[in-house]
Design a protein around this motif. Structure first.
Motif, PDB file in Angstrom:
ATOM      1  N   ILE A 182       0.893  -1.319  -0.018  1.00 37.86           N
ATOM      2  CA  ILE A 182       0.072  -0.102   0.047  1.00 37.86           C
ATOM      3  C   ILE A 182       0.849   1.311  -0.100  1.00 37.86           C
ATOM      4  O   ILE A 182       0.715   2.130  -0.823  1.00 37.86           O
ATOM      5  CB  ILE A 182      -0.916   0.015   1.250  1.00 37.86           C
ATOM      6  N   ASN A 183       2.040   1.111   0.806  1.00 34.47           N
ATOM      7  CA  ASN A 183       2.887   2.295   0.920  1.00 34.47           C
ATOM      8  C   ASN A 183       3.440   2.672  -0.421  1.00 34.47           C
ATOM      9  O   ASN A 183       3.702   3.879  -0.607  1.00 34.47           O
ATOM     10  CB  ASN A 183       3.867   2.081   1.929  1.00 34.47           C
ATOM     11  N   ASN A 184       3.621   1.501  -1.295  1.00 38.80           N
ATOM     12  CA  ASN A 184       4.395   1.922  -2.436  1.00 38.80           C
ATOM     13  C   ASN A 184       3.511   1.923  -3.569  1.00 38.80           C
ATOM     14  O   ASN A 184       3.913   2.181  -4.840  1.00 38.80           O
ATOM     15  CB  ASN A 184       5.389   0.818  -2.751  1.00 38.80           C
ATOM     16  N   MET A 213     -12.055  -6.613   9.190  1.00 39.90           N
ATOM     17  CA  MET A 213     -12.732  -5.310   9.265  1.00 39.90           C
ATOM     18  C   MET A 213     -11.788  -4.443  10.512  1.00 39.90           C
ATOM     19  O   MET A 213     -11.915  -3.333  10.408  1.00 39.90           O
ATOM     20  CB  MET A 213     -14.081  -5.265   9.496  1.00 39.90           C
ATOM     21  N   SER A 214     -11.268  -5.212  11.304  1.00 38.26           N
ATOM     22  CA  SER A 214     -10.485  -4.265  12.357  1.00 38.26           C
ATOM     23  C   SER A 214      -9.215  -3.623  11.863  1.00 38.26           C
ATOM     24  O   SER A 214      -8.744  -2.466  12.389  1.00 38.26           O
ATOM     25  CB  SER A 214     -10.137  -5.358  13.673  1.00 38.26           C
ATOM     26  N   VAL A 215      -8.623  -3.859  10.655  1.00 36.76           N
ATOM     27  CA  VAL A 215      -7.787  -3.219  10.011  1.00 36.76           C
ATOM     28  C   VAL A 215      -8.211  -2.573   8.880  1.00 36.76           C
ATOM     29  O   VAL A 215      -7.454  -2.374   7.822  1.00 36.76           O
ATOM     30  CB  VAL A 215      -6.589  -4.165   9.715  1.00 36.76           C
ATOM     31  N   GLY A 216      -9.513  -2.433   8.757  1.00 33.91           N
ATOM     32  CA  GLY A 216     -10.062  -1.504   7.466  1.00 33.91           C
ATOM     33  C   GLY A 216     -10.083  -2.353   6.033  1.00 33.91           C
ATOM     34  O   GLY A 216     -10.176  -1.671   4.810  1.00 33.91           O
ATOM     35  N   LEU A 217     -10.180  -3.754   6.283  1.00 32.90           N
ATOM     36  CA  LEU A 217     -10.177  -4.552   5.156  1.00 32.90           C
ATOM     37  C   LEU A 217     -11.379  -5.479   5.244  1.00 32.90           C
ATOM     38  O   LEU A 217     -11.979  -5.454   6.143  1.00 32.90           O
ATOM     39  CB  LEU A 217      -8.881  -5.253   4.765  1.00 32.90           C
ATOM     40  N   ILE A 218     -11.577  -6.495   4.234  1.00 35.01           N
ATOM     41  CA  ILE A 218     -12.488  -7.536   4.348  1.00 35.01           C
ATOM     42  C   ILE A 218     -11.721  -8.731   3.999  1.00 35.01           C
ATOM     43  O   ILE A 218     -10.847  -8.800   3.637  1.00 35.01           O
ATOM     44  CB  ILE A 218     -13.754  -7.294   3.275  1.00 35.01           C
ATOM     45  N   ASP A 277     -18.951   5.000   8.969  1.00 32.12           N
ATOM     46  CA  ASP A 277     -19.130   5.118   7.383  1.00 32.12           C
ATOM     47  C   ASP A 277     -18.486   3.762   6.631  1.00 32.12           C
ATOM     48  O   ASP A 277     -18.938   3.179   5.906  1.00 32.12           O
ATOM     49  CB  ASP A 277     -18.572   6.249   6.782  1.00 32.12           C
ATOM     50  N   PHE A 278     -17.062   3.362   7.217  1.00 31.38           N
ATOM     51  CA  PHE A 278     -16.547   2.136   6.622  1.00 31.38           C
ATOM     52  C   PHE A 278     -17.567   1.073   6.972  1.00 31.38           C
ATOM     53  O   PHE A 278     -17.571   0.381   5.640  1.00 31.38           O
ATOM     54  CB  PHE A 278     -15.396   1.935   7.699  1.00 31.38           C
ATOM     55  N   LYS A 279     -18.076   0.503   7.827  1.00 30.58           N
ATOM     56  CA  LYS A 279     -18.818  -0.625   7.711  1.00 30.58           C
ATOM     57  C   LYS A 279     -20.184  -0.187   6.808  1.00 30.58           C
ATOM     58  O   LYS A 279     -20.690  -1.403   6.234  1.00 30.58           O
ATOM     59  CB  LYS A 279     -19.359  -0.638   9.114  1.00 30.58           C
ATOM     60  N   ARG A 280     -20.798   0.853   6.995  1.00 30.06           N
ATOM     61  CA  ARG A 280     -21.903   1.100   6.176  1.00 30.06           C
ATOM     62  C   ARG A 280     -21.708   0.846   4.841  1.00 30.06           C
ATOM     63  O   ARG A 280     -22.433   0.506   4.034  1.00 30.06           O
ATOM     64  CB  ARG A 280     -22.522   2.628   6.555  1.00 30.06           C
ATOM     65  N   ASN A 281     -20.433   1.515   4.257  1.00 32.64           N
ATOM     66  CA  ASN A 281     -19.987   1.255   2.927  1.00 32.64           C
ATOM     67  C   ASN A 281     -19.847  -0.218   2.582  1.00 32.64           C
ATOM     68  O   ASN A 281     -20.543  -0.675   1.424  1.00 32.64           O
ATOM     69  CB  ASN A 281     -18.492   1.894   2.805  1.00 32.64           C
ATOM     70  N   ILE A 282     -19.466  -1.003   3.291  1.00 33.72           N
ATOM     71  CA  ILE A 282     -19.374  -2.564   3.031  1.00 33.72           C
ATOM     72  C   ILE A 282     -20.689  -3.049   3.048  1.00 33.72           C
ATOM     73  O   ILE A 282     -20.994  -3.806   2.260  1.00 33.72           O
ATOM     74  CB  ILE A 282     -18.314  -3.212   4.013  1.00 33.72           C
ATOM     75  N   ALA A 283     -21.305  -2.565   4.036  1.00 31.74           N
ATOM     76  CA  ALA A 283     -22.919  -3.349   3.893  1.00 31.74           C
ATOM     77  C   ALA A 283     -23.731  -2.828   2.817  1.00 31.74           C
ATOM     78  O   ALA A 283     -24.169  -3.904   1.958  1.00 31.74           O
ATOM     79  CB  ALA A 283     -23.642  -2.912   5.077  1.00 31.74           C
ATOM     80  N   GLU A 324     -10.237  -1.978  -3.350  1.00 35.33           N
ATOM     81  CA  GLU A 324     -10.817  -0.483  -3.255  1.00 35.33           C
ATOM     82  C   GLU A 324     -10.630   0.019  -1.835  1.00 35.33           C
ATOM     83  O   GLU A 324     -10.053   0.995  -1.442  1.00 35.33           O
ATOM     84  CB  GLU A 324     -12.235  -0.683  -3.473  1.00 35.33           C
ATOM     85  N   LEU A 325     -10.745  -0.967  -0.753  1.00 30.46           N
ATOM     86  CA  LEU A 325     -10.242  -0.660   0.549  1.00 30.46           C
ATOM     87  C   LEU A 325      -8.917  -0.275   0.827  1.00 30.46           C
ATOM     88  O   LEU A 325      -8.434   0.636   1.618  1.00 30.46           O
ATOM     89  CB  LEU A 325     -10.971  -1.481   1.424  1.00 30.46           C
ATOM     90  N   ALA A 326      -8.038  -1.070   0.002  1.00 28.14           N
ATOM     91  CA  ALA A 326      -6.463  -0.834   0.370  1.00 28.14           C
ATOM     92  C   ALA A 326      -6.115   0.415  -0.156  1.00 28.14           C
ATOM     93  O   ALA A 326      -5.037   0.968   0.399  1.00 28.14           O
ATOM     94  CB  ALA A 326      -5.669  -1.921  -0.191  1.00 28.14           C
ATOM     95  N   ARG A 327      -6.895   0.943  -0.868  1.00 28.08           N
ATOM     96  CA  ARG A 327      -6.508   2.266  -1.554  1.00 28.08           C
ATOM     97  C   ARG A 327      -6.734   3.378  -0.603  1.00 28.08           C
ATOM     98  O   ARG A 327      -6.395   4.658  -0.780  1.00 28.08           O
ATOM     99  CB  ARG A 327      -7.118   2.633  -2.978  1.00 28.08           C
ATOM    100  N   GLN A 328      -7.557   3.359   0.256  1.00 33.06           N
ATOM    101  CA  GLN A 328      -8.415   4.514   1.147  1.00 33.06           C
ATOM    102  C   GLN A 328      -7.271   4.681   2.214  1.00 33.06           C
ATOM    103  O   GLN A 328      -6.536   3.777   2.791  1.00 33.06           O
ATOM    104  CB  GLN A 328      -9.457   3.952   1.845  1.00 33.06           C
ATOM    105  N   PRO A 329      -6.672   5.901   2.618  1.00 32.36           N
ATOM    106  CA  PRO A 329      -5.864   6.030   3.521  1.00 32.36           C
ATOM    107  C   PRO A 329      -5.942   5.821   4.837  1.00 32.36           C
ATOM    108  O   PRO A 329      -4.817   5.133   5.481  1.00 32.36           O
ATOM    109  CB  PRO A 329      -5.500   7.815   3.300  1.00 32.36           C
ATOM    110  N   ALA A 330      -6.963   5.581   5.249  1.00 31.20           N
ATOM    111  CA  ALA A 330      -7.389   5.369   6.726  1.00 31.20           C
ATOM    112  C   ALA A 330      -7.107   3.655   6.713  1.00 31.20           C
ATOM    113  O   ALA A 330      -6.599   3.307   8.043  1.00 31.20           O
ATOM    114  CB  ALA A 330      -8.834   5.198   6.967  1.00 31.20           C
ATOM    115  N   THR A 331      -6.904   3.031   5.712  1.00 28.75           N
ATOM    116  CA  THR A 331      -6.492   1.659   6.051  1.00 28.75           C
ATOM    117  C   THR A 331      -5.073   1.427   6.324  1.00 28.75           C
ATOM    118  O   THR A 331      -4.963   0.713   7.280  1.00 28.75           O
ATOM    119  CB  THR A 331      -6.900   0.782   4.763  1.00 28.75           C
ATOM    120  N   LEU A 332      -4.319   2.245   5.833  1.00 25.42           N
ATOM    121  CA  LEU A 332      -3.015   2.217   6.093  1.00 25.42           C
ATOM    122  C   LEU A 332      -2.606   2.384   7.586  1.00 25.42           C
ATOM    123  O   LEU A 332      -1.869   1.683   8.407  1.00 25.42           O
ATOM    124  CB  LEU A 332      -1.835   2.800   5.239  1.00 25.42           C
ATOM    125  N   ASP A 333      -3.431   3.556   8.076  1.00 27.40           N
ATOM    126  CA  ASP A 333      -3.429   4.050   9.335  1.00 27.40           C
ATOM    127  C   ASP A 333      -3.680   2.624  10.131  1.00 27.40           C
ATOM    128  O   ASP A 333      -2.962   2.672  11.458  1.00 27.40           O
ATOM    129  CB  ASP A 333      -4.192   5.272   9.455  1.00 27.40           C
TER     130      ASP A 333
END
Ligand code: NAD
Length: 702
Positions: free
Chosen positions: A488-490, A552-557, A652-658, A685-694
């Motif tokens: 993701i970083n690269n 989902m605890s790390v912003g992914l599925i 919003d993250f969970k609502r987006n996935i739902a 798509e989720l990996a591209r969101q900045p919040a996921t890396l955080d």
């Protein structure tokens, strides 16, 4: 064989033992005395059942296990013992009371029933002296440790009179039924673990108080340098309770020969007497060596006692860094003195308590939670330290030390490596093909996936089944988050997608191979680890397995078929589909294998009670030829996840996935490939969101 167990005494240990019998799926009868203070004659056992359901740590692996337990009292319900194959006595530690009980229940026991006592301090020969001769060959001591669900040690005491079939039956039941590791002990006071553990506690507490040394520093040295559990010495003394320590040591010293060193270290000490008078007897009293208090801001703080004034002050940092056991600081010299006396005592217990130094090490590791047993610890310390100490005191080298250090360990290699890369290997082990993952926490790297694929090819070519068996204490913590974070970083999303594709390919290969895939799981099986289990034909799971789809605890599925399996396995059943998907949204990590089976709707999970022996050894396992179980496409019921899951969609993250899942599932039929394509696309798509890396980086900074 044992199919029904009686447990008599529903106190701390009896209720824990009965719960563990129920956890294993065996029937158990739990009896205690009649409560004369209540209209309900069974209130004592009833309270035990309540504790099983509400106590922490949980005694039952799932509330439904309570169904295996029948309760009663020792006046109205002795008939319940008639068909018990094993009866375990767990009542007060008084010889005459135990004798009365044995004689009371003897007429109700089957002709071949085994009777055992959970005594901590009484001798087998003394217990046997009060029972009828016919029962004696079937009477033994099975000493569990507290809490019985958690502690793996079982000390087994038998003697020359014991029937050999009784020993065989009890060894099998305690190992595979109760999940215990058995250490055979001679019939000596306190057996192995308590004799050694309590000796060390009583000695260190007294000597440190007499020398007015800092309690926090001593505990720090014992846990950090000598690798005892974090409570150290004083913390453990508080946990056991000063009153209980006194009962154990009094009982031990009453039985030990006059020249036993326990007598000289267990001497009266004013500070301990004064503490007892003030109810400063440990965690269950008004405090002990430590006391938990709350400061003005409501924050919990740990305080430590000043043994000269019996007042408490905040427990600060250790006073001195500890370098070495042969150093010259006050604390180094103190530790050297007490540990020398300790090792000498332990060496001199061989062969009285057991002739095996390995069994002594095992007992201290499994019963007291030490990282090393005494003999292994001695090997970890500077080589010359103990030998020089012996020389200075003109003490001949004890036989036990010669045994444990001079004889090189026989390395028995029973495994033949068939395939191997740096992170995973396929071995031939006791007639089974066994895949070992060797990464940290068995995380699933690309190399691991490649080796799994090669191993499935190998198993198929040989027409054999494949066991996925953890080499370490965890099945798998899932995806390699460092690898994902780096991609993701690269902004290397192509390679990230390749990783997801490789994982999906591996899972499908496991599911559709001609070989049966048998996963043996203990510790954690999270994220990708859980997905391996969901793609296996059979799961042998240790009782305390912690498994779940937690991506989902790390912003992914779940990207390796977790969502796909949760949808396919519902097979058109609306409630099951919602329950399955709820696991993902709540990141449901199971508190036991039972919870995993029930929450994730599994019908191919076999519960294993022993943490190490996840499949029975020496038994050839035969599985029926594989036929594909799950449909490649299913009919979908109508669901609206935004509505159904509204209370748990708290961001919003969970609502987006739902919302995305709602769109995906708004068709009447869906295929395996469509579900996998959704996982890949949404994952990237989720990996591209900045919040996921955080969120991933936050895992590493924890
Ligand atoms: P406990 O006091 O919690 O429970 C003892 C139970 O025995 C109570 O429920 C009591 O009602 C019952 N009882 C009392 N008198 C009785 C009688 N005359 N007939 C039948 N039942 C009677 O005690 P515990 O800590 O569970 O210890 C029980 C046994 O297990 C003891 O032998 C003890 O040495 C041993 N043990 C205790 C621990 C521990 O950590 N507590 C660990 C290992 C072994």
């Amino acid at each position: 064989m044992i199919s029904k167990v009686g447990v008599i005494g529903a106190g701390v240990m009896g209720s824990g033992i009965a719960a563990q019998v129920a956890n294993s799926g065996h029937k158990v009868v739990l009896l205690d005395i009649v409560d004369r203070t209540s209209d309900n004659r069974n209130t004592i056992v009833q309270r035990a059942l309540d504790r099983m359901l509400t106590g922490k740590p949980a005694q039952l692996s799932h509330p439904s296990k309570i169904e295996f337990i029948t309760t009663g009292n020792l006046e109205d319900n002795l008939e319940l013992l008639r068909d018990c194959d094993l009866v375990i006595e767990v009542i007060v530690e008084k010889l005459e009371v135990k004798h009365q009980l044995y004689n009371k229940i003897a007429p109700y026991l089957k002709a071949d029933a085994i009777l055992s006592s959970n005594t901590s301090t009484l001798l087998l020969k003394d217990l046997k002296s009060g029972i009828e001769p016919l029962l004696r060959p079937r009477f033994i001591i099975t000493h569990f440790f507290n809490p019985p669900r958690v502690m793996e040690l079982l000390e087994l005491v038998t003697n020359e009179e014991t029937n050999s079939e009784v020993i065989k039956t009890i060894e099998l039941f305690m190992t595979y039924g109760m999940g215990k590791t058995i250490v055979r002990c001679n019939d000596t006071p306190g057996f192995i673990a308590n004799r050694i553990g309590c000796f060390l506690l009583e000695m260190v507490v007294r000597k440190a108080i007499e020398k007015n040394l800092d309690i926090v520093t001593i505990d720090y040295i014992f846990s950090d340098y000598l690798k005892l559990p974090g409570t150290g010495i004083f913390g453990l003394y508080d946990l056991i309770g000063h009153d209980v320590m006194r009962l154990i040591s009094d009982s031990l010293t009453a039985k030990l020969p006059p020249d036993d060193a326990y007598h000289s270290i267990y001497r009266p000490i004013t500070v301990l007497d004064e503490m007892r008078k003030k109810n400063l007897v440990g965690r269950k009293g008004a405090g002990g060596f430590y006391r938990l208090a709350t400061d003005e801001k409501g924050k919990k703080i740990k305080k430590v006692i000043d043994t000269r004034t019996l007042t408490y002050k905040p427990a600060g940092a250790p006073q001195q860094a500890f370098q070495n056991i042969d150093g010259t600081s006050i604390y180094e010299m103190f530790i050297s003195e007490v540990m020398f006396d300790f090792f000498l005592y332990v060496c001199n217990l061989v062969p009285e308590v057991t002739s095996s130094t390995e069994d002594i090490d095992q007992a201290m590791k499994l019963g007291y939670g030490w990282k090393f047993g005494p003999f292994a610890l001695l090997d970890e310390l500077p080589h010359s330290w103990f030998k020089n100490g012996l020389k200075e005191r003109s003490i001949p080298m004890p036989e036990a030390v010669r045994q444990s250090t001079d004889i090189p360990l026989q390395k028995v290699n029973m495994s033949e490596i068939l395939l191997k890369n740096g992170e995973c290997e396929l071995v031939e082990h006791k007639g089974n093909l066994r895949l070992n993952i060797r990464t940290n926490l068995n995380i699933l790297t690309p190399l691991v996936f490649e080796q799994i694929l090669a191993s499935v090819d190998f198993a198929e070519n040989e027409g054999r089944d494949l066991f996925i068996y953890p080499f370490s204490s965890n099945f798998s913590a899932g995806a390699d988050l460092k690898f994902i974070a780096e991609k993701i970083n690269n902004k290397n999303f192509k390679e990230l997608e390749d990783y997801i594709v490789l994982g999906q390919k591996t899972m499908l290969r496991l599911k559709y191979s001609k070989s049966n895939i048998i996963s043996c799981a203990r510790g954690v099986a999270l994220g990708g680890g859980c997905e391996i289990l969901l793609h296996s034909d059979y799961i042998f799971a240790h009782l305390d397995l912690c498994a779940g789809l937690v991506e989902m605890s790390v912003g992914l599925i779940p990207g390796w078929g977790g969502i796909k399996e949760m949808v396919l396995r519902s097979n058109g059943d609306r409630d099951r589909l919602l329950a399955n998907l709820r696991n993902i949204f709540t990141q449901n990590k199971s508190a036991s294998a039972d919870y995993f089976r029930i929450d994730y709707g599994l019908n191919n999970l076999t519960l294993m009670m022993h943490k190490v022996r996840l499949i029975p050894e020496g038994i050839e396992m035969k599985f029926p030829p594989k036929n594909q179980k799950h449909p490649k496409s299913i009919t979908l019921p109508k669901v609206d996840l935004l509505e159904e899951f509204a209370p748990i969609l708290d961001d919003d993250f969970k609502r987006n996935i739902a919302t995305s899942l709602n769109n995906l599932l708004a068709v009447s039929k869906i295929t395996e490939e469509e579900l996998l394509a959704f996982e890949r696309e949404k994952f990237i798509e989720l990996a591209r969101q900045p919040a996921t890396l955080d969120k991933i980086n936050a895992v590493f900074s924890r």
